[in-house]
Write a protein that holds these residues in place. Sequence first.
Motif, PDB file in Angstrom:
ATOM      1  N   ILE A  83       1.023  -1.374   0.054  1.00 16.46           N
ATOM      2  CA  ILE A  83       0.404  -0.293  -0.117  1.00 16.46           C
ATOM      3  C   ILE A  83       0.228   1.954   0.466  1.00 16.46           C
ATOM      4  CG2 ILE A  83      -1.458   1.497   1.480  1.00 16.46           C
ATOM      5  CD1 ILE A  83      -2.598  -1.471   2.473  1.00 16.46           C
TER       6      ILE A  83
ATOM      7  N   MET B  73      -5.792  -2.588  10.774  1.00 16.76           N
ATOM      8  CA  MET B  73      -4.423  -3.241  10.078  1.00 16.76           C
ATOM      9  C   MET B  73      -4.330  -1.733   8.539  1.00 16.76           C
ATOM     10  SD  MET B  73      -3.681  -6.892   9.892  1.00 16.76           S
ATOM     11  CE  MET B  73      -5.301  -7.740   9.529  1.00 16.76           C
ATOM     12  N   GLU B  74      -4.287  -0.720  10.049  1.00 23.52           N
ATOM     13  CA  GLU B  74      -4.257   0.714   8.540  1.00 23.52           C
ATOM     14  C   GLU B  74      -2.636   1.561   8.277  1.00 23.52           C
ATOM     15  OE1 GLU B  74      -8.050   3.198   9.482  1.00 23.52           O
ATOM     16  OE2 GLU B  74      -6.569   4.313   9.020  1.00 23.52           O
ATOM     17  N   VAL B  75      -2.807   1.510   7.020  1.00 21.98           N
ATOM     18  CA  VAL B  75      -1.483   2.833   6.883  1.00 21.98           C
ATOM     19  C   VAL B  75      -2.063   4.071   7.189  1.00 21.98           C
ATOM     20  CG1 VAL B  75      -0.432   4.269   5.084  1.00 21.98           C
ATOM     21  CG2 VAL B  75      -0.521   0.903   5.415  1.00 21.98           C
ATOM     22  N   ASP B  76      -1.972   5.105   8.082  1.00 19.37           N
ATOM     23  CA  ASP B  76      -3.138   6.057   8.524  1.00 19.37           C
ATOM     24  C   ASP B  76      -2.616   7.080   7.589  1.00 19.37           C
ATOM     25  OD1 ASP B  76      -4.440   8.267   9.037  1.00 19.37           O
ATOM     26  OD2 ASP B  76      -3.354   8.610  10.993  1.00 19.37           O
ATOM     27  N   TYR B  77      -1.131   7.304   7.753  1.00 18.94           N
ATOM     28  CA  TYR B  77      -0.054   9.039   6.535  1.00 18.94           C
ATOM     29  C   TYR B  77       1.079   8.344   6.669  1.00 18.94           C
ATOM     30  CZ  TYR B  77       1.001  10.880  11.097  1.00 18.94           C
ATOM     31  OH  TYR B  77       1.808  11.645  12.269  1.00 18.94           O
ATOM     32  N   ILE B  78       1.834   8.777   4.888  1.00 19.08           N
ATOM     33  CA  ILE B  78       3.275   8.664   5.241  1.00 19.08           C
ATOM     34  C   ILE B  78       3.725  10.271   5.158  1.00 19.08           C
ATOM     35  CG2 ILE B  78       3.023   6.247   4.858  1.00 19.08           C
ATOM     36  CD1 ILE B  78       2.840   7.071   1.393  1.00 19.08           C
ATOM     37  N   LEU B  79       5.217  10.154   5.261  1.00 18.95           N
ATOM     38  CA  LEU B  79       5.589  11.741   4.982  1.00 18.95           C
ATOM     39  C   LEU B  79       6.828  10.956   3.779  1.00 18.95           C
ATOM     40  CD1 LEU B  79       6.471  12.780   8.800  1.00 18.95           C
ATOM     41  CD2 LEU B  79       4.853  13.332   6.841  1.00 18.95           C
ATOM     42  N   LEU B  80       7.005  12.130   2.994  1.00 26.27           N
ATOM     43  CA  LEU B  80       8.001  11.585   1.373  1.00 26.27           C
ATOM     44  C   LEU B  80       8.897  12.456   1.510  1.00 26.27           C
ATOM     45  CD1 LEU B  80       4.757  10.539  -0.796  1.00 26.27           C
ATOM     46  CD2 LEU B  80       6.309   8.630   1.432  1.00 26.27           C
ATOM     47  N   ASP B  81       9.484  12.541   0.044  1.00 28.33           N
ATOM     48  CA  ASP B  81      10.819  12.873   0.292  1.00 28.33           C
ATOM     49  C   ASP B  81       9.947  13.209  -1.314  1.00 28.33           C
ATOM     50  OD1 ASP B  81      12.075  14.392   2.294  1.00 28.33           O
ATOM     51  OD2 ASP B  81      13.418  13.051   1.940  1.00 28.33           O
TER      52      ASP B  81
ATOM     53  N   MET C 145      11.894  18.391   0.252  1.00 34.28           N
ATOM     54  CA  MET C 145      10.489  19.041   1.568  1.00 34.28           C
ATOM     55  C   MET C 145       9.888  18.208   1.671  1.00 34.28           C
ATOM     56  SD  MET C 145       7.511  21.354   0.579  1.00 34.28           S
ATOM     57  CE  MET C 145       6.660  20.515   0.469  1.00 34.28           C
ATOM     58  N   MET C 146      10.035  17.652   2.856  1.00 36.86           N
ATOM     59  CA  MET C 146       8.435  15.913   3.483  1.00 36.86           C
ATOM     60  C   MET C 146       7.144  17.230   3.475  1.00 36.86           C
ATOM     61  SD  MET C 146      10.357  14.003   5.746  1.00 36.86           S
ATOM     62  CE  MET C 146      10.493  14.542   7.547  1.00 36.86           C
ATOM     63  N   HIS C 147       6.367  16.089   3.078  1.00 35.14           N
ATOM     64  CA  HIS C 147       5.459  16.237   2.245  1.00 35.14           C
ATOM     65  C   HIS C 147       4.881  14.805   3.255  1.00 35.14           C
ATOM     66  CE1 HIS C 147       2.831  17.885  -0.717  1.00 35.14           C
ATOM     67  NE2 HIS C 147       2.217  16.166  -0.587  1.00 35.14           N
ATOM     68  N   GLN C 148       3.328  15.876   3.565  1.00 34.14           N
ATOM     69  CA  GLN C 148       2.522  14.116   4.060  1.00 34.14           C
ATOM     70  C   GLN C 148       1.325  13.681   3.318  1.00 34.14           C
ATOM     71  OE1 GLN C 148       0.863  14.785   8.361  1.00 34.14           O
ATOM     72  NE2 GLN C 148      -1.061  14.065   7.791  1.00 34.14           N
ATOM     73  N   ILE C 149       0.770  12.257   3.168  1.00 30.94           N
ATOM     74  CA  ILE C 149       0.492  12.492   2.348  1.00 30.94           C
ATOM     75  C   ILE C 149      -0.510  11.335   3.610  1.00 30.94           C
ATOM     76  CG2 ILE C 149      -0.593  10.386   0.205  1.00 30.94           C
ATOM     77  CD1 ILE C 149       1.497  13.007  -0.728  1.00 30.94           C
ATOM     78  N   ASN C 150      -2.120  11.690   3.380  1.00 27.55           N
ATOM     79  CA  ASN C 150      -3.039  10.768   4.201  1.00 27.55           C
ATOM     80  C   ASN C 150      -3.135   9.229   3.544  1.00 27.55           C
ATOM     81  OD1 ASN C 150      -2.384  12.584   6.169  1.00 27.55           O
ATOM     82  ND2 ASN C 150      -4.268  14.157   5.410  1.00 27.55           N
ATOM     83  N   VAL C 151      -3.823   7.934   3.770  1.00 26.56           N
ATOM     84  CA  VAL C 151      -3.969   7.026   3.265  1.00 26.56           C
ATOM     85  C   VAL C 151      -4.392   6.474   2.959  1.00 26.56           C
ATOM     86  CG1 VAL C 151      -2.958   4.710   1.676  1.00 26.56           C
ATOM     87  CG2 VAL C 151      -0.898   6.871   2.670  1.00 26.56           C
ATOM     88  N   GLY C 152      -4.915   6.114   4.399  1.00 25.73           N
ATOM     89  CA  GLY C 152      -6.436   5.497   5.220  1.00 25.73           C
ATOM     90  C   GLY C 152      -6.480   4.452   4.527  1.00 25.73           C
ATOM     91  N   GLU C 153      -5.584   3.842   4.217  1.00 26.73           N
ATOM     92  CA  GLU C 153      -6.185   2.560   3.677  1.00 26.73           C
ATOM     93  C   GLU C 153      -5.924   0.882   4.459  1.00 26.73           C
ATOM     94  OE1 GLU C 153      -4.389   2.128  -0.596  1.00 26.73           O
ATOM     95  OE2 GLU C 153      -5.359  -0.007  -0.628  1.00 26.73           O
ATOM     96  N   ASP C 154      -7.056   0.108   4.644  1.00 29.49           N
ATOM     97  CA  ASP C 154      -6.432  -0.304   5.554  1.00 29.49           C
ATOM     98  C   ASP C 154      -6.114  -2.127   4.448  1.00 29.49           C
ATOM     99  OD1 ASP C 154      -7.272  -3.036   7.139  1.00 29.49           O
ATOM    100  OD2 ASP C 154      -7.596  -1.640   8.484  1.00 29.49           O
ATOM    101  N   LEU C 155      -5.229  -3.519   5.144  1.00 22.14           N
ATOM    102  CA  LEU C 155      -5.018  -3.681   3.692  1.00 22.14           C
ATOM    103  C   LEU C 155      -6.042  -5.153   3.894  1.00 22.14           C
ATOM    104  CD1 LEU C 155      -3.811  -6.558   5.224  1.00 22.14           C
ATOM    105  CD2 LEU C 155      -2.193  -5.421   6.270  1.00 22.14           C
ATOM    106  N   ARG C 156      -7.706  -4.619   4.735  1.00 19.80           N
ATOM    107  CA  ARG C 156      -8.409  -5.780   4.197  1.00 19.80           C
ATOM    108  C   ARG C 156      -9.186  -5.145   3.470  1.00 19.80           C
ATOM    109  NH1 ARG C 156     -10.360  -5.802   9.870  1.00 19.80           N
ATOM    110  NH2 ARG C 156      -9.839  -3.742  10.161  1.00 19.80           N
TER     111      ARG C 156
END
Lengths: 117, 221
Positions: free
Chosen positions: A13, A105-113, B1-12
Amino acid sequence: MHEVSVMRNLLDIVEATADREGAEKINVIHLRIGEMAGINYESLKFAFEILSKGTRAEGGRLEYEKVDLRVTCAECSHEFSPEELVFRCPECGSGRIDIISGREMEVDYILLDEEGT
Amino acid sequence: MMHQINVGEDLRDRNREIAAENREMLRSHGVFSLNIMSAPGAGKTSLLVRSIPMLSEKYRIGVIEGDLQTTRDAERVGALGIDVYQIETGGVCHLDASMVHSALHQLDLDAIDLLLIENVGNLVCPAEFDLGVDARVMLLSITEGDDKPKKYPLMFSESSLLILNKIDLLEMVDFDLEKAKKEATDINSGIEMIELSCRTGEGIEAWTGWIENLISESRKG
Ligand SMILES: Nc1nc2c(ncn2[C@@H]2O[C@H](COP(=O)(O)OP(=O)(O)OP(=O)(O)O)[C@@H](O)[C@H]2O)c(=O)[nH]1
Ligand SMILES: [Mg+2]
Ligand SMILES: [Zn+2]
């Protein structure tokens, strides 16, 4: 063992999201893990270190927040957190209970370059 | 630059979508299906081997065997002359909906009334992944200990039937049957239970009867 499969799926994901964003590096992965998801966090972290090797997430930080188990009663709609894993409504005694949170079992957010930034 | 991406995806999430496709596919072919789960060695294959001859008198049976990397169980079941599809998960500790989806495309669903799926032996992850079946069954063998329900609650909460297997060994092990049953009911008040022995055959008729009931219920619509 369980945590390895879970981490592999979570990283899928994350990688897909990073691709979409054109990211060069994944610095932080923030997860939401339900209390009842049966996941040992230490094992998950270990799996992350192994599986992220050679990917954009290598050396990144894995963070997580625990999500409490919350349920509602299907009879009277009362919402509660079961104690000692007894799934019975304290208001009306019904055993027809639906889990509303605690299995995440969730990816809430990620921090990217990002590229070129 | 650091950038936050909201994903909100559950693997199920994705699993849930594919499970819905499986459910529709099975329904349209009139196949009734069960997902059989337990810890390694609790007796899933033994239960299939013991009950398939009886079930075959009434239904045309197909079996999906989930295994980490051997074909042993598939061979044991295949020896009964049953159509078996083997899924080697390659180390993944559970079946998920997409693995079953590919299997469904390989089986001749028009030639089957009852599909029995043996999940990978594991008390944790199989419970997380809906396969799109009609009901889930779990086996707890009495050699495993009576504290399992509280340790692995999700498996108990997701199952319609709990089979207490290896009941022939009850006098030899320290297993409090009433305690295990109470803990299972605390977690899932609707769970049905059958005490069974694949060795002596005790409880096998209760098991095949349970399946027959569900199938006739589902045919009523
Ligand atoms: N005494 C006794 N032994 C049993 C019973 N059922 C199964 N066994 C034995 O338990 C062992 C494991 O049985 P299997 O049927 O292979 O168990 P399984 O759940 O399919 O195992 P995995 O597929 O490896 O997870 C075998 O040696 C069986 O002979 C029973 O009711 N009583
Ligand atoms: Mg087996
Ligand atoms: Zn209530």
